[in-house]
Design a protein around this motif. Structure first.
Motif, mmCIF file in Angstrom:
data_model
loop_
_atom_site.group_PDB
_atom_site.id
_atom_site.type_symbol
_atom_site.label_atom_id
_atom_site.label_comp_id
_atom_site.label_asym_id
_atom_site.label_seq_id
_atom_site.Cartn_x
_atom_site.Cartn_y
_atom_site.Cartn_z
ATOM 1 N N LYS A 98 67.965 -29.600 -52.462
ATOM 2 C CA LYS A 98 69.518 -29.354 -52.417
ATOM 3 C C LYS A 98 69.817 -28.426 -53.350
ATOM 4 O O LYS A 98 69.764 -28.831 -54.767
ATOM 5 C CB LYS A 98 70.283 -30.754 -52.519
ATOM 6 C CG LYS A 98 71.741 -30.349 -51.974
ATOM 7 C CD LYS A 98 72.617 -31.689 -52.159
ATOM 8 C CE LYS A 98 73.868 -31.414 -51.837
ATOM 9 N NZ LYS A 98 74.820 -32.642 -51.956
ATOM 10 N N SER A 153 74.865 -25.314 -51.237
ATOM 11 C CA SER A 153 76.236 -25.673 -51.259
ATOM 12 C C SER A 153 76.928 -25.348 -52.578
ATOM 13 O O SER A 153 76.271 -24.661 -53.423
ATOM 14 C CB SER A 153 76.473 -27.190 -50.822
ATOM 15 O OG SER A 153 77.861 -27.221 -50.614
ATOM 16 N N SER A 154 78.110 -25.510 -52.707
ATOM 17 C CA SER A 154 78.755 -25.039 -54.044
ATOM 18 C C SER A 154 79.715 -26.351 -54.368
ATOM 19 O O SER A 154 80.328 -26.918 -53.612
ATOM 20 C CB SER A 154 79.502 -23.659 -54.061
ATOM 21 O OG SER A 154 80.288 -23.404 -55.061
ATOM 22 N N ILE A 158 82.412 -19.639 -53.893
ATOM 23 C CA ILE A 158 81.202 -19.225 -53.190
ATOM 24 C C ILE A 158 80.284 -18.433 -54.116
ATOM 25 O O ILE A 158 80.601 -17.428 -54.813
ATOM 26 C CB ILE A 158 81.798 -17.997 -52.043
ATOM 27 C CG1 ILE A 158 82.879 -18.981 -51.114
ATOM 28 C CG2 ILE A 158 80.650 -17.625 -51.397
ATOM 29 C CD1 ILE A 158 83.462 -18.054 -49.958
ATOM 30 N N ASP A 171 74.280 -18.213 -48.607
ATOM 31 C CA ASP A 171 75.575 -18.390 -49.239
ATOM 32 C C ASP A 171 75.532 -19.956 -49.598
ATOM 33 O O ASP A 171 75.489 -20.547 -48.820
ATOM 34 C CB ASP A 171 76.757 -17.839 -48.367
ATOM 35 C CG ASP A 171 77.013 -16.284 -48.265
ATOM 36 O OD1 ASP A 171 76.312 -15.704 -49.299
ATOM 37 O OD2 ASP A 171 77.379 -15.935 -47.244
ATOM 38 N N ILE A 173 78.756 -22.249 -49.903
ATOM 39 C CA ILE A 173 80.222 -22.536 -49.872
ATOM 40 C C ILE A 173 80.577 -23.753 -49.953
ATOM 41 O O ILE A 173 80.181 -24.891 -49.667
ATOM 42 C CB ILE A 173 80.384 -21.995 -48.409
ATOM 43 C CG1 ILE A 173 79.955 -20.769 -48.011
ATOM 44 C CG2 ILE A 173 81.884 -22.077 -47.762
ATOM 45 C CD1 ILE A 173 79.954 -20.289 -46.605
ATOM 46 N N GLY A 175 82.063 -27.229 -49.644
ATOM 47 C CA GLY A 175 82.273 -28.350 -48.537
ATOM 48 C C GLY A 175 81.782 -27.988 -47.243
ATOM 49 O O GLY A 175 81.640 -28.400 -46.181
ATOM 50 N N ARG A 176 80.630 -26.871 -47.404
ATOM 51 C CA ARG A 176 79.571 -26.613 -46.172
ATOM 52 C C ARG A 176 78.268 -26.785 -46.745
ATOM 53 O O ARG A 176 77.899 -26.370 -48.010
ATOM 54 C CB ARG A 176 80.140 -25.326 -45.824
ATOM 55 C CG ARG A 176 79.199 -24.952 -44.705
ATOM 56 C CD ARG A 176 79.496 -23.438 -44.404
ATOM 57 N NE ARG A 176 78.670 -22.631 -43.160
ATOM 58 C CZ ARG A 176 78.909 -23.097 -41.780
ATOM 59 N NH1 ARG A 176 80.116 -23.639 -41.400
ATOM 60 N NH2 ARG A 176 78.039 -22.605 -40.978
ATOM 61 N N LEU A 177 77.296 -27.276 -46.040
ATOM 62 C CA LEU A 177 75.980 -27.395 -46.160
ATOM 63 C C LEU A 177 75.194 -26.168 -45.251
ATOM 64 O O LEU A 177 75.171 -26.414 -44.102
ATOM 65 C CB LEU A 177 75.524 -28.730 -46.005
ATOM 66 C CG LEU A 177 75.813 -29.824 -46.677
ATOM 67 C CD1 LEU A 177 75.147 -31.074 -46.221
ATOM 68 C CD2 LEU A 177 75.592 -29.348 -48.368
ATOM 69 N N ASN A 178 74.794 -25.097 -45.761
ATOM 70 C CA ASN A 178 73.728 -24.209 -45.444
ATOM 71 C C ASN A 178 72.348 -24.429 -45.376
ATOM 72 O O ASN A 178 71.874 -25.090 -46.559
ATOM 73 C CB ASN A 178 74.220 -22.664 -45.833
ATOM 74 C CG ASN A 178 75.531 -22.288 -45.406
ATOM 75 O OD1 ASN A 178 76.146 -22.745 -44.366
ATOM 76 N ND2 ASN A 178 76.205 -21.481 -46.145
ATOM 77 N N GLN A 179 71.555 -24.075 -44.473
ATOM 78 C CA GLN A 179 70.341 -24.563 -44.470
ATOM 79 C C GLN A 179 69.278 -23.350 -44.277
ATOM 80 O O GLN A 179 69.877 -22.363 -43.537
ATOM 81 C CB GLN A 179 69.726 -25.566 -43.286
ATOM 82 C CG GLN A 179 68.580 -26.052 -43.294
ATOM 83 C CD GLN A 179 68.360 -26.881 -42.216
ATOM 84 O OE1 GLN A 179 68.384 -28.297 -42.180
ATOM 85 N NE2 GLN A 179 68.387 -26.769 -40.874
#
Length: 225
Positions: A98, A153-154, A158, A171, A173, A175-179
């Motif tokens: 993560k 995430s952040s 961003i 990216d 972002i 509140g968002r989990l990118n994979q």
């Protein structure tokens, strides 16, 4: 020789980057063919070689120069869609990391077997053999030839976790989990930087990833317990 090498892309360190380089070369061949064809047609127009009525009113010729660009677009679109599919595919990842972006540093959390979290800041005073503005206090450590899942995430604004030689740009972002996924195909140290304008110290937010063998990675995990 060294000056000509600067025109090329970075050497790949992952299968995804190899595919991206091959797609780049494939697309450049098509663009080169289009450029040469247009230049030849313009030169013939300037010399009035296309003034014949049989050419200007030829239905077959009009059909051809409508169909050929569509066929060329298909030759570009199909490899592009294949690479996009491969980049999004995750097949039994062995390790999950993560990655959290902060102003202005990164944290890496290994939570598969043991909860290990490291903070990675840029070094203000690198050593003699280290790279300025690229060396960090703690590198991200991963084993090569191992499928790895990245969750990005952040915590504030961003960011964008990017390493060019791996073909990864994801990216971060709030509140968002990118994979995303990577698989390193050789040992070494690979550098990147945040590719999103994230504030005053955006240019001082480097990324450093060290690729080692699995035995050394397990030993590193035990020492950081």
């Amino acid at each position: 020789m060294s000056s000509w090498m600067k025109f090329n892309l970075m050497n790949s360190a992952s299968p995804i980057m190899e595919q991206l380089i091959m797609f780049h070369d494939h697309t450049m061949i098509i663009i080169l063919f289009i450029t040469i064809s247009v230049m030849m047609m313009m030169s013939l127009l300037l010399t009035n070689k296309f003034s014949s009525r049989n050419i200007l009113e030829n239905q077959i010729l009009e059909s051809l120069w409508t169909m050929i660009p569509a066929i060329m677009l298909m030759f570009i679109a199909l490899p592009s869609l294949k690479i996009l599919y491969i980049m999004e595919e995750l097949i039994n990842p062995s390790i999950t990391v993560k990655i959290m972006g902060h102003q202005w540093y990164w944290t890496y959390e290994y939570s598969d077997k043991k909860n290990i979290e490291i903070e990675s800041y840029m070094l203000n005073k690198p050593k003699k053999n280290e790279f300025r503005l690229l060396e960090v206090s703690n590198r991200m450590i991963l084993p090569f030839m191992t499928q790895t899942r990245l969750i990005v995430s952040s915590s504030d604004v961003i960011h964008s976790w990017t390493i060019q030689s791996l073909g990864v740009k994801m990216d971060a972002i709030p509140g968002r989990l990118n994979q995303s996924s990577i698989m390193l195909n050789k040992p070494g140290v690979f550098f990147g930087q945040c590719s999103e304008i994230c504030g005053m110290n955006h240019s001082f937010m480097p990324i450093s990833l060290e690729s080692i063998n699995m035995k050394s990675f397990i030993k590193w995990m035990k020492t950081n317990n």
